[in-house]
Design a protein around this motif. Sequence first.
Motif, short mmCIF file in Angstrom:
data_model
loop_
_atom_site.label_atom_id
_atom_site.label_comp_id
_atom_site.label_asym_id
_atom_site.label_seq_id
_atom_site.Cartn_x
_atom_site.Cartn_y
_atom_site.Cartn_z
N HIS A 150 -35.75 48.62 -63.24
CA HIS A 150 -35.56 47.21 -63.63
C HIS A 150 -34.54 46.52 -62.72
CE1 HIS A 150 -35.23 43.68 -66.19
NE2 HIS A 150 -33.91 43.85 -66.20
N LEU A 151 -33.44 47.23 -62.40
CA LEU A 151 -32.43 46.65 -61.50
C LEU A 151 -33.00 46.45 -60.10
CD1 LEU A 151 -29.29 48.69 -62.60
CD2 LEU A 151 -29.80 46.31 -63.11
N LEU A 152 -33.77 47.44 -59.62
CA LEU A 152 -34.39 47.30 -58.30
C LEU A 152 -35.37 46.13 -58.28
CD1 LEU A 152 -35.10 50.98 -57.16
CD2 LEU A 152 -33.37 49.41 -56.31
N GLY A 153 -36.13 45.98 -59.38
CA GLY A 153 -37.06 44.86 -59.46
C GLY A 153 -36.34 43.52 -59.45
N SER A 154 -35.23 43.43 -60.18
CA SER A 154 -34.45 42.19 -60.21
C SER A 154 -33.88 41.88 -58.83
CB SER A 154 -33.32 42.30 -61.24
OG SER A 154 -33.84 42.51 -62.53
N LEU B 156 -26.30 30.38 -48.88
CA LEU B 156 -27.28 31.35 -49.40
C LEU B 156 -26.72 32.77 -49.38
CD1 LEU B 156 -30.65 30.03 -47.94
CD2 LEU B 156 -29.79 29.84 -50.27
N VAL B 157 -25.89 33.08 -48.39
CA VAL B 157 -25.24 34.40 -48.37
C VAL B 157 -24.34 34.57 -49.59
CG1 VAL B 157 -23.54 35.82 -47.15
CG2 VAL B 157 -25.37 34.74 -45.88
N LEU B 158 -23.58 33.51 -49.93
CA LEU B 158 -22.72 33.58 -51.11
C LEU B 158 -23.55 33.71 -52.40
CD1 LEU B 158 -20.03 30.88 -50.24
CD2 LEU B 158 -19.76 33.36 -50.22
N VAL B 159 -24.66 32.96 -52.48
CA VAL B 159 -25.54 33.07 -53.66
C VAL B 159 -26.10 34.48 -53.77
CG1 VAL B 159 -27.71 32.28 -54.66
CG2 VAL B 159 -26.11 30.62 -53.69
N LEU B 160 -26.50 35.06 -52.63
CA LEU B 160 -27.04 36.43 -52.66
C LEU B 160 -26.00 37.42 -53.13
CD1 LEU B 160 -29.28 38.45 -51.97
CD2 LEU B 160 -28.43 38.49 -49.62
N LEU B 161 -24.78 37.31 -52.61
CA LEU B 161 -23.71 38.22 -53.03
C LEU B 161 -23.41 38.07 -54.52
CD1 LEU B 161 -21.25 37.91 -50.00
CD2 LEU B 161 -22.77 39.82 -50.53
N PHE B 162 -23.35 36.82 -54.99
CA PHE B 162 -23.08 36.58 -56.41
C PHE B 162 -24.20 37.16 -57.28
CE2 PHE B 162 -23.43 33.87 -60.22
CZ PHE B 162 -22.16 34.06 -60.75
N GLY B 163 -25.45 36.97 -56.84
CA GLY B 163 -26.57 37.51 -57.61
C GLY B 163 -26.56 39.02 -57.67
N LEU B 164 -26.24 39.68 -56.56
CA LEU B 164 -26.18 41.14 -56.55
C LEU B 164 -25.08 41.65 -57.48
CD1 LEU B 164 -26.72 41.88 -52.76
CD2 LEU B 164 -28.34 42.26 -54.62
N VAL B 165 -23.96 40.94 -57.50
CA VAL B 165 -22.87 41.34 -58.40
C VAL B 165 -23.31 41.18 -59.85
CG1 VAL B 165 -20.55 40.71 -59.18
CG2 VAL B 165 -21.03 40.88 -56.75
N GLY C 11 -23.62 44.58 -61.85
CA GLY C 11 -22.23 44.56 -62.32
C GLY C 11 -21.86 45.77 -63.15
N ASN C 12 -22.65 46.10 -64.16
CA ASN C 12 -22.32 47.23 -65.04
C ASN C 12 -22.28 48.55 -64.28
OD1 ASN C 12 -22.10 45.62 -67.33
ND2 ASN C 12 -24.30 45.76 -67.77
N GLU C 13 -23.28 48.76 -63.42
CA GLU C 13 -23.32 49.99 -62.64
C GLU C 13 -22.13 50.08 -61.68
OE1 GLU C 13 -25.86 48.24 -63.48
OE2 GLU C 13 -26.85 49.76 -64.73
N LEU C 14 -21.79 48.94 -61.11
CA LEU C 14 -20.65 48.93 -60.19
C LEU C 14 -19.35 49.23 -60.91
CD1 LEU C 14 -21.52 45.82 -57.96
CD2 LEU C 14 -21.60 48.23 -57.31
#
Length: 276
Positions: free
Chosen positions: A17-21, A61-70, A74-77
């Motif tokens: 699910h995380l990989l899909g997101s 867009l780089v900032l949006v990508l980083l924010f989205g990945l976090v 987030g929980n796994e990190l």
Amino acid sequence: MLNQIVDELKASDSFLHLLGSTLVLFIAILIVRSLLRRYIRNSIQSADLRRRWLIQLRNALVLVLLFGLVMIWGNELRTFALSLVAIAVALVIATKELIICISGSLIKSGARSFNLGDRIQVKDFRGDVIDQNLLTTTLLEVGPGKTINQRSGRMVVVPNSIFVSEPVVNESYSRNFVLHAFTVPFKREENWKLAQQALLSAAQKQCEDYLPLVRKHFDKLSYRTGLESPSVEPRVSIQVPVAGEIHLVVRVPTHEDQRNIIEQAILNDTFSNNIF
């Protein structure tokens, strides 16, 4: 055994699910990037403004990508970080320079020190800003030295960490027009008084066509900043740096990108028609 298999399947489903997101996020960023780049290229005619918007789009867009990945991981990190505190501390120490670079980028953005196309000087580096991102700022070098206003043909990539501890001089703060100054040295026994008059006459001749526009420009700048409007008329001041020498400092209003052209025109006009 059955419970263990069920737990492993749940963990596998969660990971998928995380990989899909993450994949959906990447695809959405690529689609938005493609659409906005096409819109910017089709709707903005100015090359400098178009380049500025494309760079700002890339950084946003780089900032949006980083924010989205976090947000996705987030929980796994957090779980991973709790078990690897020592490694995290080591990574912070190892990436100290990168962190300082990002801090410098935030400082210059927050202070609005300069924009793309501005001519700046920081430490020993001087040039026109052609690119900037989270880690570096790229300049087309102008010089050599602080008094030369022509490009050297070299590109300088400056780490943003320099903006944390060094002051920035923005030579393009007044935008379209600037007050350009240069020095002409003479010996005390030479006819520097004639040179002063000749330089002033040449300066007035070069800028007389656009002097009303310069006054209007600086009046607007003064109103916007709340500062007193400077005198924009050409002037030639006298300095005595050492005994036996007279330095004539010529200050003339000019277009931002014509500093070197105006300076050379004044000097050619003065020294072609006079002997001092």
